[in-house]
Design an enzyme around this catalytic site. Sequence first.
Site, PDB file in Angstrom:
ATOM      1  N   LYS A  53      35.346  36.099 -35.028  1.00  0.00           N
ATOM      2  CA  LYS A  53      35.072  37.524 -34.795  1.00  0.00           C
ATOM      3  C   LYS A  53      33.685  37.889 -35.313  1.00  0.00           C
ATOM      4  O   LYS A  53      32.942  38.622 -34.665  1.00  0.00           O
ATOM      5  CB  LYS A  53      36.164  38.381 -35.464  1.00  0.00           C
ATOM      6  CG  LYS A  53      37.470  38.333 -34.680  1.00  0.00           C
ATOM      7  CD  LYS A  53      38.668  38.866 -35.426  1.00  0.00           C
ATOM      8  CE  LYS A  53      39.930  38.527 -34.621  1.00  0.00           C
ATOM      9  NZ  LYS A  53      41.179  38.810 -35.321  1.00  0.00           N
ATOM     10  N   GLN A  97      43.138  41.321 -40.661  1.00  0.00           N
ATOM     11  CA  GLN A  97      43.656  40.107 -40.035  1.00  0.00           C
ATOM     12  C   GLN A  97      45.123  39.897 -40.409  1.00  0.00           C
ATOM     13  O   GLN A  97      45.475  39.890 -41.578  1.00  0.00           O
ATOM     14  CB  GLN A  97      42.797  38.900 -40.473  1.00  0.00           C
ATOM     15  CG  GLN A  97      43.164  37.605 -39.802  1.00  0.00           C
ATOM     16  CD  GLN A  97      42.951  37.638 -38.286  1.00  0.00           C
ATOM     17  OE1 GLN A  97      41.907  38.040 -37.797  1.00  0.00           O
ATOM     18  NE2 GLN A  97      43.957  37.215 -37.534  1.00  0.00           N
ATOM     19  N   ASP A 120      42.138  47.108 -33.078  1.00  0.00           N
ATOM     20  CA  ASP A 120      43.205  46.191 -32.655  1.00  0.00           C
ATOM     21  C   ASP A 120      44.206  46.897 -31.732  1.00  0.00           C
ATOM     22  O   ASP A 120      44.995  46.252 -31.059  1.00  0.00           O
ATOM     23  CB  ASP A 120      43.969  45.676 -33.895  1.00  0.00           C
ATOM     24  CG  ASP A 120      43.602  44.240 -34.242  1.00  0.00           C
ATOM     25  OD1 ASP A 120      43.137  43.517 -33.344  1.00  0.00           O
ATOM     26  OD2 ASP A 120      43.797  43.856 -35.415  1.00  0.00           O
TER      27      ASP A 120
END
Length: 285
Positions: A53, A97, A120
Amino acid sequence: MSAKIIDGKAISQQIKDELKEKTAALKEKGIEVTLAVILVGEDPASQVYVRNKKRACEYIGYNSLSYELPAETSQEELLKLIDELNGRKDVDGILVQMPLPKHIDEKTVINAIDPSKDVDGFHPINVGALVVGDKGFVSCTPAGVIQLLKRGTDGYDISGKECVIIGRSNIVGKPMSLLMLRENATVTIAHSRTKNLEEVCKRADIIIAAVGKAGVITRDHVKEGAVVIDVGINRSKDGKLCGDVKYDEVSEIASYITPVPGGVGPMTIAMLMNNCYEAALLHNA
Ligand code: NAD
């Protein structure tokens, strides 16, 4: 007949290059895009995801802030960091995460992220927006599947098609079904309790497998000429990366198919990058 391969690597590269150009144009107007990534603990797979990322941010021209916290970090400490990032004007996206260590409640953490920074697309406000057809951030993997269908199938029209999604998780199956509905497909969601899975799948013009079990979808599940999207990431007995679909046999009868690796996988990061760009636009509107 042999299926055409939907090249997720190429399509994700295309999306990242488009974003790179748009980001350079934003920079000329004095607007920068910043993603904050939080990793708790030292899970090796998560470390790889976080590294990828950060690399994607660098490639496109975003700033990335990285918080690598020890596994013992308390929920309170994590929430405090999220609160601080929520309040920072220079942060557009916050990504925590997953999975988190067992002593931290994932739902509480997701709910703590400002929905306008939830790149997200996991916050209930964003999920709700998807359900009622409002604007909001969409979960990256299903959003990536839509891009694969739109860009990788020579103009295949989703509207009115029978789509069977196998899997009903919050991050893939459920949002996937809502996105396909938004594209006017006729949607069926199959899952572990579905009876006669073969029969259900055989109805599909488009099959999207998000089960997490190597080879559960065989040629007996697939109608001749169907489009087959394989979200699964599994390890086969010999340690190779593979999907949920028995690729060799299904590619003989499908019209289009995504490989694993190189199909859906690379799209997730591309769509995360897209959400970050959208977040920056939102914050600078
Ligand atoms: P999950 O375990 O949360 O959900 C799996 C779903 O499959 C469940 O809803 C369950 O009902 C269903 N299921 C299980 N066994 C079944 C069976 N025998 N028949 C029919 N349905 C069955 O998993 P998830 O988080 O949705 O992920 C699914 C897969 O996608 C995993 O392999 C994961 O690694 C992969 N994944 C890939 C990406 C990517 O970037 N490509 C992103 C997220 C998840």
